[in-house]
Design a protein around this motif. Sequence first.
Motif, PDB file in Angstrom:
ATOM      1  N   GLU A 149       0.807  -1.216   0.000  1.00 35.92           N
ATOM      2  CA  GLU A 149       0.000   0.000   0.000  1.00 35.92           C
ATOM      3  C   GLU A 149       0.844   1.271   0.000  1.00 35.92           C
ATOM      4  O   GLU A 149       0.399   2.305  -0.496  1.00 35.92           O
ATOM      5  N   LEU A 174      -1.787   0.336  -4.177  1.00 38.00           N
ATOM      6  CA  LEU A 174      -1.042   1.451  -3.601  1.00 38.00           C
ATOM      7  C   LEU A 174      -1.965   2.591  -3.178  1.00 38.00           C
ATOM      8  O   LEU A 174      -2.904   2.949  -3.893  1.00 38.00           O
ATOM      9  N   LEU A 177       2.622   6.783  -3.061  1.00 38.94           N
ATOM     10  CA  LEU A 177       3.785   6.526  -3.911  1.00 38.94           C
ATOM     11  C   LEU A 177       4.704   7.738  -3.846  1.00 38.94           C
ATOM     12  O   LEU A 177       4.316   8.846  -4.204  1.00 38.94           O
TER      13      LEU A 177
END
Length: 230
Positions: A149, A174, A177
């Motif tokens: 995640e 995700l 990021l």
Amino acid sequence: MAPGFDTRHSNYSSQTPPSNMKQFLVKGSKSSSSSPASSKQASKACASALQSDVLLSVLVSRNFSCAQLCQLSNVCRGWRELLGQSQELWIHISFCPFEMNVNGKVLEQVLPPSRLKNVRTLVLKDCQHLTSSDIVAIFHKLGPDPLLETLDLSGCRGATDAVLMELLRIRCPLKYLGLNRLLSISVTPLRHLVAATPSLKILEAEGASLSPRTRCLVDTGRFKVLQLGL
């Protein structure tokens, strides 16, 4: 963010135990078919399992970094086996503050597939000695249904377009990021990755090699935090 533990229940007899517990245990041992030696071994194994459970609870609650877990594994063989077998300790992986010592060989030794099965957070921030092949190799170890995640590749020189394309292929859920200070990524693979990852809510790519047009090429309406450009 430590995971919860399953509570183990035991079935107790409704009969009130005798006041002298020592006599009760002795009486019970005599009626048992097991030998004193086997009973002693069973008691020792039970105590060892209890100690392992307590130690594991303490280690998980402290949320140690990957580097710290590796240091703790050198305490003794028992700790090394416990840390190696427990997936709870490897849900959140970070190499801080030893990121400058991390290379492909270190990753191969420290992160076998068994430790990456349930990983949800992977921080490779400022791991400048990693190549794109090293990072892709980690993604391959996540398994067919990755749970990742949170991924931070900020300042990691090996994070290139090839890494983004591999991340697109494995389809991680995700939510965060981090691509800050990356000079080898471009708009097209990032746009494809964003489009294929609806769960992504925070994207940070400040100081990265992205044109000002990037913000117009990604779906910005769904982001809680969006930081792009030089």
